[in-house]
Design a protein around this motif. Sequence first.
Motif, PDB file in Angstrom:
ATOM      1  N   UNK A 171     -35.534 -17.897  73.285  1.00 40.05           N
ATOM      2  CA  UNK A 171     -36.438 -18.869  73.894  1.00 40.05           C
ATOM      3  C   UNK A 171     -37.323 -18.186  74.929  1.00 40.05           C
ATOM      4  N   UNK A 172     -38.599 -18.096  74.624  1.00 42.63           N
ATOM      5  CA  UNK A 172     -39.611 -17.592  75.564  1.00 42.63           C
ATOM      6  C   UNK A 172     -39.293 -16.205  76.120  1.00 42.63           C
ATOM      7  N   UNK A 173     -38.921 -15.306  75.234  1.00 44.93           N
ATOM      8  CA  UNK A 173     -38.747 -13.907  75.636  1.00 44.93           C
ATOM      9  C   UNK A 173     -40.106 -13.197  75.552  1.00 44.93           C
ATOM     10  N   UNK A 174     -41.071 -13.766  76.236  1.00 44.82           N
ATOM     11  CA  UNK A 174     -42.442 -13.279  76.166  1.00 44.82           C
ATOM     12  C   UNK A 174     -42.876 -12.670  77.496  1.00 44.82           C
ATOM     13  N   UNK A 175     -44.030 -12.025  77.459  1.00 48.31           N
ATOM     14  CA  UNK A 175     -44.539 -11.347  78.651  1.00 48.31           C
ATOM     15  C   UNK A 175     -44.912 -12.341  79.755  1.00 48.31           C
ATOM     16  N   UNK A 176     -45.156 -13.581  79.396  1.00 45.85           N
ATOM     17  CA  UNK A 176     -45.507 -14.595  80.393  1.00 45.85           C
ATOM     18  C   UNK A 176     -44.405 -14.883  81.387  1.00 45.85           C
ATOM     19  N   UNK A 177     -43.155 -14.545  81.016  1.00 47.06           N
ATOM     20  CA  UNK A 177     -42.021 -14.656  81.929  1.00 47.06           C
ATOM     21  C   UNK A 177     -41.470 -13.295  82.358  1.00 47.06           C
TER      22      UNK A 177
ATOM     23  N   UNK B 148     -37.101 -26.672  72.238  1.00 45.97           N
ATOM     24  CA  UNK B 148     -37.641 -25.833  71.168  1.00 45.97           C
ATOM     25  C   UNK B 148     -37.794 -26.562  69.839  1.00 45.97           C
ATOM     26  N   UNK B 149     -37.144 -27.704  69.692  1.00 45.02           N
ATOM     27  CA  UNK B 149     -37.267 -28.481  68.456  1.00 45.02           C
ATOM     28  C   UNK B 149     -38.463 -29.426  68.487  1.00 45.02           C
ATOM     29  N   UNK B 150     -38.946 -29.778  69.658  1.00 47.20           N
ATOM     30  CA  UNK B 150     -39.995 -30.795  69.787  1.00 47.20           C
ATOM     31  C   UNK B 150     -41.320 -30.272  69.230  1.00 47.20           C
ATOM     32  N   UNK B 151     -41.809 -30.923  68.172  1.00 48.00           N
ATOM     33  CA  UNK B 151     -43.117 -30.617  67.576  1.00 48.00           C
ATOM     34  C   UNK B 151     -43.235 -29.173  67.099  1.00 48.00           C
ATOM     35  N   UNK B 152     -42.116 -28.564  66.697  1.00 50.35           N
ATOM     36  CA  UNK B 152     -42.132 -27.231  66.071  1.00 50.35           C
ATOM     37  C   UNK B 152     -41.430 -27.330  64.717  1.00 50.35           C
ATOM     38  N   UNK B 153     -41.484 -26.238  63.956  1.00 55.08           N
ATOM     39  CA  UNK B 153     -40.778 -26.221  62.674  1.00 55.08           C
ATOM     40  C   UNK B 153     -39.451 -25.475  62.769  1.00 55.08           C
ATOM     41  N   UNK B 154     -38.890 -25.380  63.970  1.00 57.88           N
ATOM     42  CA  UNK B 154     -37.631 -24.656  64.151  1.00 57.88           C
ATOM     43  C   UNK B 154     -36.528 -25.217  63.266  1.00 57.88           C
ATOM     44  N   UNK B 155     -36.394 -26.531  63.211  1.00 61.85           N
ATOM     45  CA  UNK B 155     -35.321 -27.132  62.424  1.00 61.85           C
ATOM     46  C   UNK B 155     -35.490 -26.781  60.947  1.00 61.85           C
TER      47      UNK B 155
ATOM     48  N   UNK C 292     -30.558 -17.662  73.455  1.00 62.26           N
ATOM     49  CA  UNK C 292     -30.822 -16.686  74.499  1.00 62.26           C
ATOM     50  C   UNK C 292     -32.195 -16.985  75.092  1.00 62.26           C
ATOM     51  N   UNK C 293     -32.501 -16.378  76.253  1.00 59.70           N
ATOM     52  CA  UNK C 293     -33.850 -16.497  76.807  1.00 59.70           C
ATOM     53  C   UNK C 293     -33.913 -17.207  78.143  1.00 59.70           C
ATOM     54  N   UNK C 294     -35.074 -17.781  78.417  1.00 60.84           N
ATOM     55  CA  UNK C 294     -35.346 -18.421  79.705  1.00 60.84           C
ATOM     56  C   UNK C 294     -36.110 -19.734  79.482  1.00 60.84           C
ATOM     57  N   UNK C 295     -35.973 -20.658  80.406  1.00 58.95           N
ATOM     58  CA  UNK C 295     -35.152 -20.653  81.605  1.00 58.95           C
ATOM     59  C   UNK C 295     -33.866 -21.432  81.333  1.00 58.95           C
ATOM     60  N   UNK C 296     -32.764 -20.982  81.899  1.00 52.70           N
ATOM     61  CA  UNK C 296     -31.472 -21.613  81.623  1.00 52.70           C
ATOM     62  C   UNK C 296     -31.479 -23.101  81.905  1.00 52.70           C
ATOM     63  N   UNK C 297     -32.097 -23.499  83.018  1.00 51.72           N
ATOM     64  CA  UNK C 297     -32.033 -24.888  83.469  1.00 51.72           C
ATOM     65  C   UNK C 297     -33.157 -25.756  82.933  1.00 51.72           C
ATOM     66  N   UNK C 298     -34.026 -25.213  82.068  1.00 51.03           N
ATOM     67  CA  UNK C 298     -35.065 -26.057  81.479  1.00 51.03           C
ATOM     68  C   UNK C 298     -35.055 -25.886  79.962  1.00 51.03           C
ATOM     69  N   UNK C 299     -35.693 -24.844  79.446  1.00 50.29           N
ATOM     70  CA  UNK C 299     -35.830 -24.701  77.997  1.00 50.29           C
ATOM     71  C   UNK C 299     -34.497 -24.453  77.286  1.00 50.29           C
ATOM     72  N   UNK C 300     -33.642 -23.624  77.865  1.00 42.92           N
ATOM     73  CA  UNK C 300     -32.345 -23.361  77.227  1.00 42.92           C
ATOM     74  C   UNK C 300     -31.497 -24.623  77.233  1.00 42.92           C
TER      75      UNK C 300
END
Length: 208
Positions: free
Chosen positions: A18-24, A126-133, A147-155
């Motif tokens: 989850x959001x293992x990108x340069x923005x974080x 991560x499921x909202x309005x994506x094709x993850x499922x 895995x990833x960030x942030x534990x208290x929001x996206x994770x």
Amino acid sequence: MRVPTLDLTHRRPAAVTIDLHRGHLDPSVATMPLPADVAERVVKANAAFLADLRRRGVPVIHVVTSYRGSAEIATNPWWSAVADTDATRANVLRHQLPGSPGLELMPEVYDERTDLVVSTKKRYDCFAATDLDHALRALRADTLLLTGVNTNSCVLATAVSGNVRDYAVVAVRDCVDSMDPDLHEAALALIGRAFGWVLTTQEVLARL
């Protein structure tokens, strides 16, 4: 509370980063950075864990936040309220915009030969309005290694959403962290109490 052991040998896990990108995680360009030392540790832990999963044939899916523009972000009342304040999410209206280097995955965690990327995430879940499922169902996955960030929001939001979709949810303790360090352990406690398992990389790998 004693949680029953999760036997992964009889399940079909997939890693969902989850959001293992340069923005974080890249201090040179991040619009919502984790502390540099925390970012380095998270990237290193994920790189090692994901490499081991690939060797074992476990699929890896990276979910990355991206927006068409700030107006798409600003429709969220909370984000609009905290923009340009002293909140940790003060840069929310400038986060993950088109052309931003922050949209790029950290190179250490991505293998273009094997990994899937879901790049339409616009909210914490991560499921909202994506094709993850759909991607997970195509892989016949029934277990999420988050895995990833942030534990208290996206994770946390993804753990809840995965749970209500009847996936077995695992938050990988040493591969998650947060811009809100005081809420990191609390979020893991919430996941472990009501939504899934909290395991270290060593525990996950030992159970595969």
